[in-house]
Write a protein that holds these residues in place. Structure first.
Motif, mmCIF file in Angstrom:
data_model
loop_
_atom_site.group_PDB
_atom_site.id
_atom_site.type_symbol
_atom_site.label_atom_id
_atom_site.label_comp_id
_atom_site.label_asym_id
_atom_site.label_seq_id
_atom_site.Cartn_x
_atom_site.Cartn_y
_atom_site.Cartn_z
ATOM 1 N N ILE A 29 0.795 -1.223 0.000
ATOM 2 C CA ILE A 29 0.000 0.000 0.000
ATOM 3 C C ILE A 29 0.830 1.278 0.000
ATOM 4 O O ILE A 29 0.416 2.297 -0.553
ATOM 5 N N ALA A 30 1.995 1.249 0.619
ATOM 6 C CA ALA A 30 2.765 2.485 0.809
ATOM 7 C C ALA A 30 3.814 2.687 -0.278
ATOM 8 O O ALA A 30 4.498 1.729 -0.668
ATOM 9 N N PRO A 31 3.964 3.925 -0.763
ATOM 10 C CA PRO A 31 5.072 4.209 -1.679
ATOM 11 C C PRO A 31 6.393 3.765 -1.029
ATOM 12 O O PRO A 31 6.624 4.030 0.147
ATOM 13 N N GLY A 32 7.205 3.061 -1.798
ATOM 14 C CA GLY A 32 8.442 2.518 -1.253
ATOM 15 C C GLY A 32 8.312 1.064 -0.832
ATOM 16 O O GLY A 32 9.315 0.395 -0.577
ATOM 17 N N GLY A 33 7.071 0.568 -0.752
ATOM 18 C CA GLY A 33 6.866 -0.847 -0.442
ATOM 19 C C GLY A 33 7.386 -1.721 -1.576
ATOM 20 O O GLY A 33 7.391 -1.308 -2.736
ATOM 21 N N LYS A 34 7.795 -2.921 -1.255
ATOM 22 C CA LYS A 34 8.435 -3.799 -2.236
ATOM 23 C C LYS A 34 7.530 -4.139 -3.422
ATOM 24 O O LYS A 34 8.025 -4.411 -4.516
ATOM 25 N N LEU A 35 6.218 -4.155 -3.218
ATOM 26 C CA LEU A 35 5.297 -4.497 -4.304
ATOM 27 C C LEU A 35 4.466 -3.299 -4.765
ATOM 28 O O LEU A 35 3.641 -3.431 -5.666
ATOM 29 N N TYR A 36 4.686 -2.161 -4.148
ATOM 30 C CA TYR A 36 3.871 -0.980 -4.455
ATOM 31 C C TYR A 36 3.932 -0.599 -5.927
ATOM 32 O O TYR A 36 2.898 -0.388 -6.572
ATOM 33 N N SER A 37 5.126 -0.518 -6.488
ATOM 34 C CA SER A 37 5.258 -0.063 -7.883
ATOM 35 C C SER A 37 4.634 -1.052 -8.861
ATOM 36 O O SER A 37 4.129 -0.656 -9.902
ATOM 37 N N ARG A 38 4.639 -2.336 -8.521
ATOM 38 C CA ARG A 38 4.051 -3.338 -9.415
ATOM 39 C C ARG A 38 2.541 -3.179 -9.520
ATOM 40 O O ARG A 38 1.943 -3.495 -10.547
ATOM 41 N N ALA A 39 1.920 -2.707 -8.450
ATOM 42 C CA ALA A 39 0.460 -2.551 -8.444
ATOM 43 C C ALA A 39 0.036 -1.097 -8.588
ATOM 44 O O ALA A 39 -1.167 -0.810 -8.650
ATOM 45 N N GLN A 40 0.979 -0.183 -8.659
ATOM 46 C CA GLN A 40 0.675 1.249 -8.598
ATOM 47 C C GLN A 40 -0.318 1.699 -9.660
ATOM 48 O O GLN A 40 -1.281 2.421 -9.358
ATOM 49 N N GLU A 41 -0.124 1.298 -10.894
ATOM 50 C CA GLU A 41 -1.012 1.745 -11.971
ATOM 51 C C GLU A 41 -2.454 1.324 -11.710
ATOM 52 O O GLU A 41 -3.383 2.134 -11.804
ATOM 53 N N VAL A 42 -2.640 0.065 -11.379
ATOM 54 C CA VAL A 42 -3.998 -0.423 -11.108
ATOM 55 C C VAL A 42 -4.548 0.218 -9.837
ATOM 56 O O VAL A 42 -5.700 0.654 -9.799
ATOM 57 N N SER A 43 -3.717 0.288 -8.799
ATOM 58 C CA SER A 43 -4.164 0.871 -7.527
ATOM 59 C C SER A 43 -4.682 2.290 -7.717
ATOM 60 O O SER A 43 -5.748 2.649 -7.205
ATOM 61 N N GLU A 44 -3.913 3.093 -8.448
ATOM 62 C CA GLU A 44 -4.325 4.476 -8.666
ATOM 63 C C GLU A 44 -5.559 4.565 -9.550
ATOM 64 O O GLU A 44 -6.417 5.429 -9.344
ATOM 65 N N SER A 45 -5.679 3.672 -10.520
ATOM 66 C CA SER A 45 -6.821 3.732 -11.443
ATOM 67 C C SER A 45 -8.150 3.441 -10.754
ATOM 68 O O SER A 45 -9.202 3.896 -11.216
ATOM 69 N N VAL A 46 -8.125 2.694 -9.658
ATOM 70 C CA VAL A 46 -9.366 2.367 -8.938
ATOM 71 C C VAL A 46 -9.469 3.076 -7.579
ATOM 72 O O VAL A 46 -10.418 2.852 -6.840
ATOM 73 N N ASN A 47 -8.469 3.908 -7.253
ATOM 74 C CA ASN A 47 -8.420 4.567 -5.932
ATOM 75 C C ASN A 47 -8.438 3.526 -4.818
ATOM 76 O O ASN A 47 -9.196 3.627 -3.847
ATOM 77 N N PHE A 48 -7.595 2.528 -4.966
ATOM 78 C CA PHE A 48 -7.518 1.398 -4.026
ATOM 79 C C PHE A 48 -7.384 1.861 -2.575
ATOM 80 O O PHE A 48 -8.194 1.509 -1.719
#
Length: 196
Positions: free
Chosen positions: A14-33
């Protein structure tokens, strides 16, 4: 009675800098996760719906070294130490800290929050028959937990913009192809909040 299952609310997701954050960032932002998770948790608390934290196993070196059949994700997580125990990435995000009355389920080793945990027992002991499943990731832990819930006789609601994935294709598969074969309801955050 309804329970809210908050799956894997870790900094690594969930947090910027998290190990998986950048991999899900595009989708997360597109749905306001992140925003939708916050809204749902807040409204569930107001409505008196109990929150069940459903965390993934926190990685430790050597976790799967002697296992016969670790799955591909377990092998990857072993190398990268995703959600590492005693690390910032393995902590629940600051916006999703357990509160009095919440239940923290034993950590799941693979994808299902039910398999080899106390989730079913805790839900039953709290009189829960209907579960709303939110968190990460849509096509892995969310889907596996929700499917298992159906098999155990729970009414299952998915919230398609309160989860994320590493690709739009994975989100599509989770909510448009797989979800309709097992979930009792697939809602947006807006639709869910209107129904609480």
């Amino acid at each position: 009675m309804t329970g809210l299952l908050l799956v894997d609310p870790y900094n690594d997701f969930i947090a910027p800098g998290g190990k998986l954050y950048s991999r899900a960032q595009e989708v997360s932002e597109s749905v306001n996760f992140h925003g939708h998770l916050k809204e749902i948790v807040a409204e569930a608390r107001k409505a008196g719906i109990r929150i069940f934290f459903v965390p993934h196993h926190r990685s430790e070196p050597g976790d799967f070294a002697t296992w016969l059949y670790p799955n591909p994700n377990q092998v990857k997580s072993q190398k990268s130490q995703v959600f590492a125990k005693d690390s910032w990435g393995g902590e629940f995000h600051a916006d999703f800290q357990p509160q009095t009355g919440d239940v923290i389920i034993k950590e799941h080793w693979a994808s299902s929050g039910f398999a080899n945990t106390d989730l079913d027992h805790q839900l039953k002991m709290h009189g829960v028959q209907r579960i709303i499943v939110i968190g990460a990731l849509a096509n892995t832990c969310i889907e596996a937990t929700a499917r298992f819930g159906v098999e155990l006789g729970y009414h299952v609601t998915l919230v398609k913009d309160a989860t994320t994935a590493f690709s739009k294709e994975a989100m599509h598969a989770a909510h448009e192809i797989n979800g309709p074969t097992f979930a009792h309801a697939i809602l947006t955050t807006e639709e869910l909040l209107a129904s609480l």
